[in-house]
Write a protein that holds these residues in place. Structure first.
Motif, PDB file in Angstrom:
ATOM      1  N   UNK A 147     -19.716  -4.992  15.423  1.00  0.00           N
ATOM      2  CA  UNK A 147     -19.922  -6.106  16.112  1.00  0.00           C
ATOM      3  C   UNK A 147     -19.325  -6.215  17.025  1.00  0.00           C
ATOM      4  N   UNK A 148     -17.892  -4.998  16.430  1.00  0.00           N
ATOM      5  CA  UNK A 148     -16.525  -5.583  17.820  1.00  0.00           C
ATOM      6  C   UNK A 148     -15.760  -6.208  17.107  1.00  0.00           C
ATOM      7  N   UNK A 149     -15.769  -7.397  16.206  1.00  0.00           N
ATOM      8  CA  UNK A 149     -14.723  -9.263  15.625  1.00  0.00           C
ATOM      9  C   UNK A 149     -14.076  -8.345  15.082  1.00  0.00           C
ATOM     10  N   UNK A 150     -12.474  -8.237  14.930  1.00  0.00           N
ATOM     11  CA  UNK A 150     -11.884  -7.516  13.898  1.00  0.00           C
ATOM     12  C   UNK A 150     -11.795  -8.831  12.206  1.00  0.00           C
ATOM     13  N   UNK A 151     -11.630  -7.908  11.563  1.00  0.00           N
ATOM     14  CA  UNK A 151     -11.413  -8.530  10.348  1.00  0.00           C
ATOM     15  C   UNK A 151      -9.746  -7.710   9.637  1.00  0.00           C
ATOM     16  N   UNK A 152      -9.367  -8.674   8.899  1.00  0.00           N
ATOM     17  CA  UNK A 152      -8.366  -7.867   8.155  1.00  0.00           C
ATOM     18  C   UNK A 152      -8.722  -7.784   6.371  1.00  0.00           C
ATOM     19  N   UNK A 153      -7.874  -6.730   6.351  1.00  0.00           N
ATOM     20  CA  UNK A 153      -8.472  -6.406   4.654  1.00  0.00           C
ATOM     21  C   UNK A 153      -7.303  -5.896   4.299  1.00  0.00           C
ATOM     22  N   UNK A 154      -7.759  -5.867   3.184  1.00  0.00           N
ATOM     23  CA  UNK A 154      -5.772  -5.201   2.366  1.00  0.00           C
ATOM     24  C   UNK A 154      -6.284  -3.979   1.424  1.00  0.00           C
ATOM     25  N   UNK A 155      -5.412  -3.654   1.812  1.00  0.00           N
ATOM     26  CA  UNK A 155      -5.205  -1.210   1.757  1.00  0.00           C
ATOM     27  C   UNK A 155      -3.893  -1.205   1.212  1.00  0.00           C
ATOM     28  N   UNK A 156      -3.783  -0.027   0.178  1.00  0.00           N
ATOM     29  CA  UNK A 156      -3.311   0.319  -0.468  1.00  0.00           C
ATOM     30  C   UNK A 156      -1.945   1.169   0.342  1.00  0.00           C
ATOM     31  N   UNK A 157      -0.679   1.092   0.749  1.00  0.00           N
ATOM     32  CA  UNK A 157       0.327   1.983   0.896  1.00  0.00           C
ATOM     33  C   UNK A 157       1.673   1.920   0.993  1.00  0.00           C
ATOM     34  N   UNK A 158       2.037   3.460   1.427  1.00  0.00           N
ATOM     35  CA  UNK A 158       2.855   3.491   0.399  1.00  0.00           C
ATOM     36  C   UNK A 158       4.838   2.579   1.045  1.00  0.00           C
ATOM     37  N   UNK A 159       5.156   2.504   0.528  1.00  0.00           N
ATOM     38  CA  UNK A 159       6.430   1.755   1.112  1.00  0.00           C
ATOM     39  C   UNK A 159       7.382   2.539   2.171  1.00  0.00           C
ATOM     40  N   UNK A 160       6.602   4.514   1.870  1.00  0.00           N
ATOM     41  CA  UNK A 160       7.409   4.802   3.403  1.00  0.00           C
ATOM     42  C   UNK A 160       6.694   5.218   4.818  1.00  0.00           C
ATOM     43  N   UNK A 161       5.771   4.499   4.549  1.00  0.00           N
ATOM     44  CA  UNK A 161       4.684   4.332   5.563  1.00  0.00           C
ATOM     45  C   UNK A 161       4.890   2.809   6.228  1.00  0.00           C
ATOM     46  N   UNK A 162       5.270   2.242   5.054  1.00  0.00           N
ATOM     47  CA  UNK A 162       4.526   0.840   5.299  1.00  0.00           C
ATOM     48  C   UNK A 162       6.347   0.406   6.189  1.00  0.00           C
ATOM     49  N   UNK A 163       7.278   1.272   5.854  1.00  0.00           N
ATOM     50  CA  UNK A 163       8.966   0.761   6.117  1.00  0.00           C
ATOM     51  C   UNK A 163       8.713   0.822   8.067  1.00  0.00           C
TER      52      UNK A 163
END
Length: 231
Positions: A147-163
């Motif tokens: 519907x075009x709204x933005x939701x914030x959801x939790x997701x797994x991410x490795x330390x390198x991708x998050x740096x």
């Protein structure tokens, strides 16, 4: 009771103005719609997200997931939290912004202990000659809903991708829309990948991947070989 500042005063940030709008216009216990929220803040692109930020500051704003009596486009302003328009009151409490070990483990389990950015598993080698093994974290990712709204959801991410990571955004509406264009066979293949939570490459796709790693001179040899076959 002290008079509230105007929610239309643009010297305040959009989160503060959203809080004042709830207090002044909606009032506790009442229902409002996403359309009403956007109409009140037509120039604020992410007003839905700014409203959600209030939850981390003790504000209770229910959606249809919290209250089955609400329609999808409706929300209920249940109770006020921190008076964020007062200097020093808008800070997020540490316990609100962090996850418990149990919550973090559940996210990892739901994501099959795979980084949802690069696909690496927990404790695996990156395969680039580095001795570094992957470490998984939990990130908050924006998801654009159908519907075009933005939701914030939790997701797994490795330390390198998050740096040094800029905020990534996923588009659920776009994914669902593209699925509608697939042939029955393509849907079946995609469903298999989703069920296995991994994509199996065909021999041709693997060959294409190997070809792309070749230097210019070697790629030219491959092109000539294919040209000879077609003649």
């Amino acid at each position: 009771m002290a008079m509230l500042p105007s929610w239309q005063d643009e010297k305040f940030g959009s989160m503060i103005r959203a809080a004042l709008w709830l207090e002044s216009v909606v009032e506790e216990g009442n229902i409002f719609t996403k359309a009403q929220l956007r109409a009140a803040f037509p120039d604020v692109a992410q007003i839905d997200r700014r409203l959600r930020d209030l939850r981390d500051r003790g504000w209770r704003i229910d959606t249809s997931r919290d209250d089955p009596a609400l329609k999808q486009q409706e929300q209920r302003y249940v109770s006020k939290g921190a008076e964020v328009w007062i200097p020093g009151q808008g800070k997020v409490a540490k316990h609100k912004s962090s996850l418990t070990p149990a919550q973090r483990t559940k996210v990892w389990q739901d994501d099959n202990f795979l980084c949802r950015t690069c696909g690496i598993g927990m404790g695996e080698s990156y395969g680039d000659g580095s001795i570094e093994l992957s470490k998984l974290n939990v990130a908050r990712r924006e998801v654009v809903m159908p519907d075009g709204t933005v939701d914030v959801q939790l997701v797994t991410q490795c330390k390198r991708c998050g740096a040094g990571d800029v905020e990534r955004q996923a588009n659920l509406g776009e994914v669902l829309g593209t699925i509608e264009t697939l042939t029955p066979m393509e849907r079946k293949v995609l469903a298999g990948w989703i069920e296995a939570d991994r994509r199996t490459l065909s021999p041709l796709e693997k060959l294409w991947g190997n070809y792309r790693t070749l230097p210019t001179e070697s790629r030219a040899v491959v092109r000539h070989a294919l040209a000879d076959e077609n003649n």
